[in-house]
Design a protein around this motif. Sequence first.
Motif, PDB file in Angstrom:
ATOM      1  N   ALA A   1      -0.767 -28.425  -0.172  1.00  0.00           N
ATOM      2  CA  ALA A   1      -0.696 -26.776  -0.856  1.00  0.00           C
ATOM      3  C   ALA A   1      -2.367 -26.488  -1.065  1.00  0.00           C
ATOM      4  O   ALA A   1      -2.011 -24.546  -0.667  1.00  0.00           O
ATOM      5  N   THR A   2      -2.674 -26.141  -2.097  1.00  0.00           N
ATOM      6  CA  THR A   2      -3.502 -25.656  -2.225  1.00  0.00           C
ATOM      7  C   THR A   2      -4.886 -24.914  -1.184  1.00  0.00           C
ATOM      8  O   THR A   2      -4.991 -24.495  -1.014  1.00  0.00           O
ATOM      9  N   GLU A   3      -4.656 -26.071   0.008  1.00  0.00           N
ATOM     10  CA  GLU A   3      -5.895 -25.937   0.733  1.00  0.00           C
ATOM     11  C   GLU A   3      -4.784 -24.928   1.261  1.00  0.00           C
ATOM     12  O   GLU A   3      -5.848 -23.842   1.829  1.00  0.00           O
ATOM     13  N   LEU A   4      -3.550 -24.672   2.095  1.00  0.00           N
ATOM     14  CA  LEU A   4      -2.646 -23.247   2.598  1.00  0.00           C
ATOM     15  C   LEU A   4      -2.900 -22.103   1.783  1.00  0.00           C
ATOM     16  O   LEU A   4      -2.595 -21.218   2.567  1.00  0.00           O
ATOM     17  N   HIS A   5      -2.596 -22.429   0.403  1.00  0.00           N
ATOM     18  CA  HIS A   5      -2.427 -20.995  -0.062  1.00  0.00           C
ATOM     19  C   HIS A   5      -3.889 -20.679   0.068  1.00  0.00           C
ATOM     20  O   HIS A   5      -4.312 -19.586  -0.451  1.00  0.00           O
ATOM     21  N   ARG A   6      -4.868 -21.672  -0.627  1.00  0.00           N
ATOM     22  CA  ARG A   6      -6.578 -20.681  -0.440  1.00  0.00           C
ATOM     23  C   ARG A   6      -6.558 -19.873   1.154  1.00  0.00           C
ATOM     24  O   ARG A   6      -7.575 -19.117   1.606  1.00  0.00           O
ATOM     25  N   GLN A   7      -5.759 -20.582   2.196  1.00  0.00           N
ATOM     26  CA  GLN A   7      -6.519 -19.839   2.880  1.00  0.00           C
ATOM     27  C   GLN A   7      -5.427 -18.216   3.880  1.00  0.00           C
ATOM     28  O   GLN A   7      -5.614 -18.077   4.924  1.00  0.00           O
ATOM     29  N   GLY A   8      -4.248 -18.194   2.572  1.00  0.00           N
ATOM     30  CA  GLY A   8      -3.934 -17.439   3.014  1.00  0.00           C
ATOM     31  C   GLY A   8      -2.065 -17.041   2.760  1.00  0.00           C
ATOM     32  O   GLY A   8      -1.443 -15.774   2.712  1.00  0.00           O
ATOM     33  N   GLN A   9      -1.615 -18.536   2.733  1.00  0.00           N
ATOM     34  CA  GLN A   9      -0.156 -18.617   3.031  1.00  0.00           C
ATOM     35  C   GLN A   9       0.285 -18.350   1.232  1.00  0.00           C
ATOM     36  O   GLN A   9      -0.410 -18.378  -0.156  1.00  0.00           O
TER      37      GLN A   9
ATOM     38  N   SER B   1       3.737 -24.625  -0.288  1.00  0.00           N
ATOM     39  CA  SER B   1       4.747 -25.579  -1.437  1.00  0.00           C
ATOM     40  C   SER B   1       5.197 -26.194  -0.042  1.00  0.00           C
ATOM     41  O   SER B   1       5.186 -27.633   0.369  1.00  0.00           O
ATOM     42  N   LEU B   2       6.266 -25.666   1.009  1.00  0.00           N
ATOM     43  CA  LEU B   2       7.176 -25.866   1.611  1.00  0.00           C
ATOM     44  C   LEU B   2       6.597 -26.654   2.870  1.00  0.00           C
ATOM     45  O   LEU B   2       6.703 -27.289   3.852  1.00  0.00           O
ATOM     46  N   ASN B   3       5.295 -25.654   3.751  1.00  0.00           N
ATOM     47  CA  ASN B   3       4.842 -25.747   4.351  1.00  0.00           C
ATOM     48  C   ASN B   3       3.760 -27.070   4.505  1.00  0.00           C
ATOM     49  O   ASN B   3       3.242 -28.438   5.444  1.00  0.00           O
TER      50      ASN B   3
ATOM     51  N   PRO C   1       0.275 -24.293 -13.980  1.00  0.00           N
ATOM     52  CA  PRO C   1       0.790 -23.886 -13.182  1.00  0.00           C
ATOM     53  C   PRO C   1       0.299 -23.896 -11.931  1.00  0.00           C
ATOM     54  O   PRO C   1      -1.073 -23.234 -11.912  1.00  0.00           O
ATOM     55  N   PRO C   2       0.808 -23.325 -11.135  1.00  0.00           N
ATOM     56  CA  PRO C   2       0.462 -23.181 -10.041  1.00  0.00           C
ATOM     57  C   PRO C   2      -0.568 -22.045  -9.792  1.00  0.00           C
ATOM     58  O   PRO C   2      -1.925 -21.460  -8.984  1.00  0.00           O
ATOM     59  N   LYS C   3      -0.002 -20.678 -10.667  1.00  0.00           N
ATOM     60  CA  LYS C   3      -0.113 -19.147 -10.420  1.00  0.00           C
ATOM     61  C   LYS C   3      -2.272 -19.572 -10.816  1.00  0.00           C
ATOM     62  O   LYS C   3      -2.855 -18.396 -10.435  1.00  0.00           O
ATOM     63  N   SER C   4      -1.928 -20.338 -11.783  1.00  0.00           N
ATOM     64  CA  SER C   4      -3.568 -20.944 -11.965  1.00  0.00           C
ATOM     65  C   SER C   4      -4.336 -20.978 -11.139  1.00  0.00           C
ATOM     66  O   SER C   4      -5.969 -20.820 -11.304  1.00  0.00           O
ATOM     67  N   MET C   5      -4.809 -21.257 -10.027  1.00  0.00           N
ATOM     68  CA  MET C   5      -5.492 -21.635  -8.712  1.00  0.00           C
ATOM     69  C   MET C   5      -6.233 -20.036  -8.248  1.00  0.00           C
ATOM     70  O   MET C   5      -6.655 -20.204  -7.430  1.00  0.00           O
ATOM     71  N   ASN C   6      -4.744 -19.147  -8.540  1.00  0.00           N
ATOM     72  CA  ASN C   6      -5.688 -17.605  -7.831  1.00  0.00           C
ATOM     73  C   ASN C   6      -6.831 -17.307  -8.463  1.00  0.00           C
ATOM     74  O   ASN C   6      -7.055 -18.031  -9.270  1.00  0.00           O
TER      75      ASN C   6
END
Length: 276
Positions: A235-243, A249-251, A271-276
């Motif tokens: 999920a962290t990698e997918l978010h880094r790619q723009g999701q 999280s679902l993917n 929280p997850p928002k801290s990865m932004n």
Amino acid sequence: MDRNILPEEDIINILPGHNYTIVHKLNDKPNTLDFKLHNHDDIYEIVFLQNGDCEFGVEGNTYKVNRNDIIFTRPFEFHHIICLSEKPYERTILYLTSEFFHEHHCEEFLDIFVNRELGTGNIISSAMSDNALRDSIQRIYRHYTNKAYKAAEGCIYEFLHLLNSTKSIEDNSYAKNERIRDIIIYINNNLTDSLKIDDISSKFFIDKYYLCKSFKKNTGYTLNRYINYKRILLATELHRQGQTLLQASLNAGFNSYAHFYKMYVKETGKPPKSMN
């Protein structure tokens, strides 16, 4: 820059404007320390062992590591060092981000990291390498500590070329449990599926209680924690790619954002928002 997800791991400090760093570490009495199972979410790690009585554990496999061996991992490979005695543990560690390969247009050097099964082919023994490979990483360290960063980058190209040219055809690891190794590979290839313990035990014809006990013994993680942690990494990698966090999280296989949020906070303490 902190390149780890788990807060208890060592922080990897990469200077602004650079996509690599190199450090030298020495532990005088290493078997009194706890080298935790961990991984790096966007880091290729290369360790040159200069001294020590060590084993290297990665994704259910264990390697006996000798002086002048080189061990390496790609992002998301769980690994740790096991020091077997109080013999001083000395190593030089090169960390490269994925952006290093893209920025410098040298993606072909990723071959040794990515074209292998998870937890296999992670070592180049001193018998398979030569002095040029070891001299190269030592020059990287010397240039880096002298702040000659361009010279260090040039040596990194040479080192990666030599590393790939010396790619070992042997795999001197030994799996503590071959069935657990197969299960680990299956999990990583099917993270977006349900991956219920009952289904895994049925697929591999193993009692689920024995499976859970054996998995924890061989990996240091419970089966559910391992699955959730690997999904967090995805999920962290997918978010880094723009999701978005919801999409990522679902993917990544979580059945809801609430479940992802709960597991992320449990593993990282934030929280997850801290990865932004």
